[in-house]
Scaffold this motif. Structure first.
Motif, PDB file in Angstrom:
ATOM      1  N   LEU A 158       0.293  -1.191   0.396  1.00  0.00           N
ATOM      2  CA  LEU A 158       0.094   0.305  -0.411  1.00  0.00           C
ATOM      3  C   LEU A 158       0.617   1.510  -0.055  1.00  0.00           C
ATOM      4  CD1 LEU A 158      -2.632  -1.130   2.595  1.00  0.00           C
ATOM      5  CD2 LEU A 158      -3.313  -0.638   0.054  1.00  0.00           C
ATOM      6  N   ASN A 182       2.400   1.631  -3.401  1.00  0.00           N
ATOM      7  CA  ASN A 182       1.035   2.189  -4.298  1.00  0.00           C
ATOM      8  C   ASN A 182       0.751   3.774  -4.116  1.00  0.00           C
ATOM      9  OD1 ASN A 182       1.776   0.167  -5.868  1.00  0.00           O
ATOM     10  ND2 ASN A 182       0.222  -1.547  -4.579  1.00  0.00           N
ATOM     11  N   HIS A 183       1.348   4.057  -3.284  1.00  0.00           N
ATOM     12  CA  HIS A 183       0.058   5.261  -2.512  1.00  0.00           C
ATOM     13  C   HIS A 183       1.807   7.006  -3.094  1.00  0.00           C
ATOM     14  CE1 HIS A 183      -2.890   3.213  -0.718  1.00  0.00           C
ATOM     15  NE2 HIS A 183      -3.592   4.438  -1.253  1.00  0.00           N
ATOM     16  N   SER A 199       5.685  -0.676  -9.027  1.00  0.00           N
ATOM     17  CA  SER A 199       4.572   0.163  -8.286  1.00  0.00           C
ATOM     18  C   SER A 199       3.767   0.077  -9.265  1.00  0.00           C
ATOM     19  CB  SER A 199       5.520   0.949  -7.703  1.00  0.00           C
ATOM     20  OG  SER A 199       5.396   2.241  -9.012  1.00  0.00           O
ATOM     21  N   GLY A 244       0.834   2.350  -9.151  1.00  0.00           N
ATOM     22  CA  GLY A 244      -0.851   3.099  -7.814  1.00  0.00           C
ATOM     23  C   GLY A 244      -1.705   3.519  -9.318  1.00  0.00           C
ATOM     24  N   LYS A 245      -2.739   4.545  -9.131  1.00  0.00           N
ATOM     25  CA  LYS A 245      -3.712   4.244 -10.111  1.00  0.00           C
ATOM     26  C   LYS A 245      -3.416   5.475 -11.341  1.00  0.00           C
ATOM     27  CE  LYS A 245      -5.865   8.214  -7.039  1.00  0.00           C
ATOM     28  NZ  LYS A 245      -7.107   8.752  -6.440  1.00  0.00           N
TER      29      LYS A 245
END
Length: 410
Positions: free
Chosen positions: A294, A297-298, A316, A318-319
């Motif tokens: 988490l 990925n943030h 990674s 992330g969105k």
């Protein structure tokens, strides 16, 4: 038993002879022979040739004969024309008997739409513009070329999802050749659109570029459906096709809606196979794997790590990733994650890191609506030994807009 051994030896000898014949045919093309001369020899000497033999021949020409990837790319369209009608198992529109949602079925479905687009719509608008260079006809071509850039999704899925699995079974030559041709198609589409948009075109040159795009896109459809995909069906397992299918949405599709998920009659493998229970004890703290995942990925950056053997070990996800990454690159050498024409840059950077000449290298580029900073850092242990490279990518456009000071919360 002796008959079986003799038959096997005869099959091996026949295959070796066909391989040598194929090499000679391609070398004749390289030396300037006409397509008709070579085609006549091909049809006379060989009744049937498998797609695998064509693949092996390309790879052998590069590895054993020393012919450069770029030279094979130049010949690729020519020898595809020679082999047309002579390759076994030409399946046409049946998508190699795969069900809807299977990656091969999706590639075929996209190809039908791509074929119609370039050979009807783009060809028609090209002919209209050739007859009359009005603003209306120009805008039609610009819109067509902008739409055709969606072909990048089709090619990227092939390069970043399918090719890694082929490389794991030792198929490198054909993937490099095809990736190089894909990049030429992309470049010609962008070049033609830019010339039209900026008004800096010469009619004869522009029409030649458009003809090249239409021809090469059409030829690539043939090569995929009659060489690449049949070979891939022979080489890859159902598990591997499932992994390719699960990652398709990460990149996207060309001229079609995202297909319904494909799930054969078996256990669902859609769960994240890389996540496992446990904790990691670091020098300055202890994190669960979930917490670590988490946290990474943030971060407002994209991170990729390759080890000391140039193998991709982590990225990674992330969105808002800037560049697409798919799980198929894990375990793949970083050189094979880049187009052939840029692999020398990757090699030079890694050599500088491994030799200790450099510890960091920065690049910055305009990419779509972003201004991207790409930083590479050599990773070394406490004794200074090279242990890998970290790629750090960030959209710095919002940062460049910062002025003054901010001392209070929004």
């Amino acid at each position: 038993m002796s008959e079986m051994i003799n038959n096997r030896e005869k099959q091996t000898a026949d295959k070796s002879e066909r391989q040598q014949e194929l090499k000679e045919i391609i070398k004749q093309l390289h030396d300037g022979k006409s397509i008709d001369e070579v085609k006549a020899r091909f049809q006379k000497a060989i009744d049937k040739v498998s797609v695998n033999e064509i693949s092996e021949m390309e790879q052998s020409l590069m590895e054993e004969e020393g012919i450069a990837v770029e030279e094979i790319q130049r010949l690729c369209s020519v020898h595809a024309e020679v082999f047309k009608g002579s390759i076994e198992d030409i399946h046409g529109d049946d998508a190699l008997q795969t069900p809807p949602g299977h990656p091969v079925h999706t590639f075929f479905k996209e190809n039908r739409e791509i074929d119609k687009f370039v050979n009807f719509k783009l060809s028609l608008h090209k002919e209209q513009f050739q007859r009359e260079q009005t603003d209306e006809n120009k805008e039609k071509l610009i819109a067509d070329l902008s739409k055709l850039l969606e072909i990048d999704n089709h090619y990227s899925r092939k390069e970043n999802l399918l090719f890694p699995f082929l490389e794991k079974v030792g198929i490198f030559g054909p993937t490099k050749v095809m990736w190089g041709v894909d990049d030429k198609i992309r470049a010609f589409i962008k070049r033609a659109r830019t010339q039209l948009t900026e008004g800096e075109w010469v009619l004869e040159d522009l029409i030649e570029q458009l003809d090249f795009i239409i021809f090469e896109v059409t030829e690539m459809i043939f090569k995929e459906e009659n060489i690449l995909l049949p070979m891939s069906m022979e080489k890859l397992t159902e598990d591997e096709w499932l992994k390719i299918e699960r990652e398709g949405d990460v990149i996207g599709y060309t001229f079609i809606e995202a297909p319904e998920p494909w799930q054969p009659e078996r256990e669902d493998l859609s769960s994240n196979e890389f996540m496992k229970d446990g904790v990691i004890q670091l020098e300055t703290g202890i994190l669960s794997l979930d917490q670590l995942e988490l946290m990474m990925n943030h971060l407002p950056v994209d991170i990729t790590f390759i080890d000391e053997n140039d193998v991709v070990r982590y990225f990674s996800h992330g969105k808002d990733r800037i560049f697409h990454r798919t799980k198929s690159i894990i375990g793949r050498t970083v050189q094979n994650c880049h187009p052939p024409q840029s692999s020398h840059i990757v090699e030079a950077l890694l050599e500088d890191f491994k030799s200790g000449k450099k510890d960091v290298e920065d690049f910055w580029i305009k990419f779509r609506d972003k201004y991207v900073l790409i930083r590479y850092f050599a990773v070394r242990d406490k004794d200074g030994a090279y242990k890998g490279t970290v790629e750090f990518t960030q959209n710095i456009e919002p940062i460049q807009e910062i002025t003054g000071e901010k001392r209070l919360m929004s």
